[in-house]
Scaffold this motif. Structure first.
Motif, PDB file in Angstrom:
ATOM      1  N   THR A 187      32.070  43.871  35.369  1.00 10.06           N
ATOM      2  CA  THR A 187      32.000  43.425  36.756  1.00 10.06           C
ATOM      3  C   THR A 187      30.983  44.249  37.536  1.00 10.06           C
ATOM      4  O   THR A 187      30.216  43.706  38.342  1.00 10.06           O
ATOM      5  CB  THR A 187      33.386  43.536  37.422  1.00 10.06           C
ATOM      6  N   ALA A 188      30.968  45.550  37.292  1.00  9.02           N
ATOM      7  CA  ALA A 188      30.021  46.420  37.986  1.00  9.02           C
ATOM      8  C   ALA A 188      28.580  46.012  37.689  1.00  9.02           C
ATOM      9  O   ALA A 188      27.732  45.963  38.596  1.00  9.02           O
ATOM     10  CB  ALA A 188      30.254  47.871  37.575  1.00  9.02           C
ATOM     11  N   LYS A 189      28.296  45.666  36.449  1.00  9.15           N
ATOM     12  CA  LYS A 189      26.943  45.239  36.089  1.00  9.15           C
ATOM     13  C   LYS A 189      26.579  43.941  36.805  1.00  9.15           C
ATOM     14  O   LYS A 189      25.478  43.799  37.345  1.00  9.15           O
ATOM     15  CB  LYS A 189      26.843  45.055  34.577  1.00  9.15           C
ATOM     16  N   ALA A 190      27.521  42.985  36.836  1.00 11.23           N
ATOM     17  CA  ALA A 190      27.251  41.693  37.473  1.00 11.23           C
ATOM     18  C   ALA A 190      27.021  41.847  38.973  1.00 11.23           C
ATOM     19  O   ALA A 190      26.169  41.153  39.555  1.00 11.23           O
ATOM     20  CB  ALA A 190      28.413  40.738  37.217  1.00 11.23           C
ATOM     21  N   LEU A 191      27.769  42.749  39.605  1.00  5.69           N
ATOM     22  CA  LEU A 191      27.698  42.912  41.057  1.00  5.69           C
ATOM     23  C   LEU A 191      26.758  44.045  41.481  1.00  5.69           C
ATOM     24  O   LEU A 191      26.711  44.405  42.664  1.00  5.69           O
ATOM     25  CB  LEU A 191      29.099  43.161  41.623  1.00  5.69           C
ATOM     26  N   ASN A 192      26.044  44.608  40.507  1.00  5.88           N
ATOM     27  CA  ASN A 192      25.077  45.674  40.788  1.00  5.88           C
ATOM     28  C   ASN A 192      25.752  46.876  41.456  1.00  5.88           C
ATOM     29  O   ASN A 192      25.296  47.392  42.474  1.00  5.88           O
ATOM     30  CB  ASN A 192      23.944  45.150  41.676  1.00  5.88           C
ATOM     31  N   LEU A 193      26.873  47.290  40.849  1.00  8.70           N
ATOM     32  CA  LEU A 193      27.633  48.432  41.333  1.00  8.70           C
ATOM     33  C   LEU A 193      27.770  49.463  40.218  1.00  8.70           C
ATOM     34  O   LEU A 193      27.502  49.179  39.043  1.00  8.70           O
ATOM     35  CB  LEU A 193      29.038  47.991  41.772  1.00  8.70           C
ATOM     36  N   LYS A 194      28.250  50.633  40.581  1.00 10.51           N
ATOM     37  CA  LYS A 194      28.599  51.627  39.577  1.00 10.51           C
ATOM     38  C   LYS A 194      30.005  51.344  39.062  1.00 10.51           C
ATOM     39  O   LYS A 194      30.877  50.947  39.849  1.00 10.51           O
ATOM     40  CB  LYS A 194      28.542  53.039  40.174  1.00 10.51           C
ATOM     41  N   PRO A 195      30.254  51.516  37.761  1.00  8.63           N
ATOM     42  CA  PRO A 195      31.619  51.345  37.254  1.00  8.63           C
ATOM     43  C   PRO A 195      32.600  52.202  38.049  1.00  8.63           C
ATOM     44  O   PRO A 195      32.319  53.357  38.370  1.00  8.63           O
ATOM     45  CB  PRO A 195      31.516  51.802  35.799  1.00  8.63           C
ATOM     46  N   GLY A 196      33.736  51.630  38.385  1.00 12.81           N
ATOM     47  CA  GLY A 196      34.735  52.347  39.165  1.00 12.81           C
ATOM     48  C   GLY A 196      34.584  52.171  40.659  1.00 12.81           C
ATOM     49  O   GLY A 196      35.445  52.638  41.422  1.00 12.81           O
ATOM     50  N   ALA A 197      33.524  51.482  41.103  1.00  8.48           N
ATOM     51  CA  ALA A 197      33.348  51.254  42.541  1.00  8.48           C
ATOM     52  C   ALA A 197      34.485  50.377  43.072  1.00  8.48           C
ATOM     53  O   ALA A 197      34.966  49.492  42.356  1.00  8.48           O
ATOM     54  CB  ALA A 197      32.004  50.590  42.807  1.00  8.48           C
ATOM     55  N   PRO A 198      34.936  50.586  44.305  1.00 12.46           N
ATOM     56  CA  PRO A 198      36.031  49.776  44.853  1.00 12.46           C
ATOM     57  C   PRO A 198      35.566  48.349  45.156  1.00 12.46           C
ATOM     58  O   PRO A 198      34.505  48.148  45.748  1.00 12.46           O
ATOM     59  CB  PRO A 198      36.430  50.515  46.127  1.00 12.46           C
ATOM     60  N   ILE A 199      36.372  47.379  44.762  1.00 13.53           N
ATOM     61  CA  ILE A 199      36.111  45.969  45.062  1.00 13.53           C
ATOM     62  C   ILE A 199      37.439  45.294  45.413  1.00 13.53           C
ATOM     63  O   ILE A 199      38.514  45.861  45.183  1.00 13.53           O
ATOM     64  CB  ILE A 199      35.454  45.229  43.874  1.00 13.53           C
ATOM     65  N   LEU A 200      37.348  44.091  45.961  1.00 11.63           N
ATOM     66  CA  LEU A 200      38.540  43.292  46.211  1.00 11.63           C
ATOM     67  C   LEU A 200      38.763  42.329  45.050  1.00 11.63           C
ATOM     68  O   LEU A 200      37.829  41.677  44.584  1.00 11.63           O
ATOM     69  CB  LEU A 200      38.403  42.487  47.501  1.00 11.63           C
ATOM     70  N   CYS A 201      40.017  42.222  44.623  1.00 12.51           N
ATOM     71  CA  CYS A 201      40.419  41.237  43.629  1.00 12.51           C
ATOM     72  C   CYS A 201      41.304  40.216  44.349  1.00 12.51           C
ATOM     73  O   CYS A 201      42.377  40.560  44.837  1.00 12.51           O
ATOM     74  CB  CYS A 201      41.171  41.892  42.488  1.00 12.51           C
ATOM     75  N   ILE A 202      40.826  38.963  44.423  1.00  9.04           N
ATOM     76  CA  ILE A 202      41.549  37.897  45.126  1.00  9.04           C
ATOM     77  C   ILE A 202      42.032  36.884  44.100  1.00  9.04           C
ATOM     78  O   ILE A 202      41.226  36.208  43.461  1.00  9.04           O
ATOM     79  CB  ILE A 202      40.648  37.206  46.164  1.00  9.04           C
ATOM     80  N   ASP A 203      43.334  36.812  43.913  1.00 13.21           N
ATOM     81  CA  ASP A 203      43.933  35.836  42.995  1.00 13.21           C
ATOM     82  C   ASP A 203      44.467  34.669  43.808  1.00 13.21           C
ATOM     83  O   ASP A 203      45.240  34.850  44.752  1.00 13.21           O
ATOM     84  CB  ASP A 203      45.060  36.474  42.186  1.00 13.21           C
ATOM     85  N   ARG A 204      44.055  33.460  43.428  1.00 18.22           N
ATOM     86  CA  ARG A 204      44.405  32.263  44.184  1.00 18.22           C
ATOM     87  C   ARG A 204      45.018  31.208  43.270  1.00 18.22           C
ATOM     88  O   ARG A 204      44.583  31.018  42.136  1.00 18.22           O
ATOM     89  CB  ARG A 204      43.164  31.672  44.846  1.00 18.22           C
ATOM     90  N   VAL A 205      46.031  30.524  43.791  1.00 19.41           N
ATOM     91  CA  VAL A 205      46.532  29.292  43.190  1.00 19.41           C
ATOM     92  C   VAL A 205      46.355  28.199  44.233  1.00 19.41           C
ATOM     93  O   VAL A 205      46.856  28.329  45.355  1.00 19.41           O
ATOM     94  CB  VAL A 205      48.008  29.404  42.769  1.00 19.41           C
ATOM     95  N   ALA A 206      45.607  27.132  43.875  1.00 15.97           N
ATOM     96  CA  ALA A 206      45.330  26.042  44.802  1.00 15.97           C
ATOM     97  C   ALA A 206      46.224  24.854  44.494  1.00 15.97           C
ATOM     98  O   ALA A 206      46.467  24.533  43.320  1.00 15.97           O
ATOM     99  CB  ALA A 206      43.859  25.634  44.719  1.00 15.97           C
ATOM    100  N   PHE A 207      46.680  24.180  45.550  1.00 14.02           N
ATOM    101  CA  PHE A 207      47.642  23.081  45.426  1.00 14.02           C
ATOM    102  C   PHE A 207      47.056  21.795  46.000  1.00 14.02           C
ATOM    103  O   PHE A 207      46.363  21.819  47.025  1.00 14.02           O
ATOM    104  CB  PHE A 207      48.932  23.418  46.176  1.00 14.02           C
ATOM    105  N   ASP A 208      47.383  20.658  45.356  1.00 16.67           N
ATOM    106  CA  ASP A 208      46.932  19.368  45.854  1.00 16.67           C
ATOM    107  C   ASP A 208      47.919  18.816  46.880  1.00 16.67           C
ATOM    108  O   ASP A 208      48.899  19.490  47.242  1.00 16.67           O
ATOM    109  CB  ASP A 208      46.680  18.390  44.703  1.00 16.67           C
ATOM    110  N   ILE A 209      47.684  17.593  47.345  1.00 11.27           N
ATOM    111  CA  ILE A 209      48.513  17.046  48.419  1.00 11.27           C
ATOM    112  C   ILE A 209      49.941  16.756  47.980  1.00 11.27           C
ATOM    113  O   ILE A 209      50.822  16.574  48.820  1.00 11.27           O
ATOM    114  CB  ILE A 209      47.889  15.768  49.015  1.00 11.27           C
ATOM    115  N   MET A 210      50.180  16.710  46.660  1.00 13.15           N
ATOM    116  CA  MET A 210      51.542  16.510  46.158  1.00 13.15           C
ATOM    117  C   MET A 210      52.259  17.841  45.932  1.00 13.15           C
ATOM    118  O   MET A 210      53.378  17.872  45.437  1.00 13.15           O
ATOM    119  CB  MET A 210      51.503  15.713  44.849  1.00 13.15           C
ATOM    120  N   GLY A 211      51.587  18.948  46.288  1.00 12.15           N
ATOM    121  CA  GLY A 211      52.186  20.261  46.108  1.00 12.15           C
ATOM    122  C   GLY A 211      52.085  20.788  44.685  1.00 12.15           C
ATOM    123  O   GLY A 211      52.766  21.745  44.332  1.00 12.15           O
ATOM    124  N   ARG A 212      51.204  20.182  43.869  1.00 11.23           N
ATOM    125  CA  ARG A 212      51.054  20.598  42.479  1.00 11.23           C
ATOM    126  C   ARG A 212      49.971  21.654  42.358  1.00 11.23           C
ATOM    127  O   ARG A 212      48.905  21.539  42.975  1.00 11.23           O
ATOM    128  CB  ARG A 212      50.696  19.387  41.605  1.00 11.23           C
TER     129      ARG A 212
END
Length: 233
Positions: A187-212
């Motif tokens: 991840t650090a290489k992809a984001l041009n950071l040093k390994p161990g640098a602080p980042i945000l991890c956002i985990d999402r579950v998306a739901f459709d109109i039926m609540g699925r």
């Protein structure tokens, strides 16, 4: 306990949208016609449409009628991409790279996604903000529900518009959990950071109109000079 009459009307309209009988952007019948079709009063039909509008499923336009909400690139970004300038100004993410693969679903993905899929598409993307690589994003959807998605690559910048226009899947809401983590070497290489640098991890579950639950997504974000903005009501 029996559901109130207006809820039965809501359920019917949502089912019609979910099945594709009512397409995004299409006009719903009038309150009078809905009342006649469902055997309720016009007042009950009106209340049903008001609730659907509050949920963001339909949009009522004075003098024109009521329409199924059509997800556009701009409103999808505004609603679901929350990284902002410190003053709240929205930043448009730009797609830098994308890899779409098909693989076996993990146990957790089978547990969360609505049809417990055996196979999933994994959409791995690197996005830039203001010209700098800033978000490493991995979205996972059912290979059954989104059949042929890999053949549509390269995918549009806003996936939720693709889900709606090509699969009749309207994303209505998402649940997110946010954690501060250290960037691993990849991840650090992809984001041009040093390994161990602080980042945000956002985990999402998306739901459709039926609540699925139709999508699991993890976004790893560098946030120097940015904020994560939400409105609570």
């Amino acid at each position: 306990m029996a559901a109130p009459l207006y809820q039965t009307v809501i359920d019917r309209i949502v089912a019609q949208i979910s099945s594709g009988e009512l397409l995004p952007g299409s006009m719903l019948p009038s309150e009078m016609q809905i009342a006649a079709d469902t055997g309720v009063s016009q007042g009950t039909a009106r209340k049903s449409l008001m609730v659907l509008e509050q949920l963001g499923i339909v949009k009522r336009e004075q003098g024109r009628g009521t329409f199924v909400t059509a997800r556009t690139p701009d409103n999808a970004l505004f609603n679901f991409f929350r990284l902002r300038e410190p003053d709240g100004t929205m930043i448009r993410p730009e797609l830098m790279s994308e890899v779409v693969t098909t693989r076996d679903a993990t146990g957790e993905e089978r547990k969360v996604l609505e049809d417990a899929p055996a196979r999933v598409y994994e959409i791995r993307r690197l996005r830039s903000l203001k010209g700098a690589p800033s978000v490493l994003e991995t979205a996972v959807v059912s290979a059954n529900r989104f059949a042929g998605l890999d053949l549509r690559a390269p995918l549009p910048n806003t996936l939720y518009v693709l889900y709606q226009q090509n699969y009749g899947c309207i994303i209505l809401r998402a649940d997110e959990s946010i954690t501060a983590v250290e960037a691993d070497p990849e991840t650090a290489k992809a984001l041009n950071l040093k390994p161990g640098a602080p980042i945000l991890c956002i985990d999402r579950v998306a739901f459709d109109i039926m609540g699925r639950a139709v999508e699991c997504r993890r976004s790893l974000c560098r946030t120097e000079g940015l904020i994560y903005q939400v409105s609570l009501t």
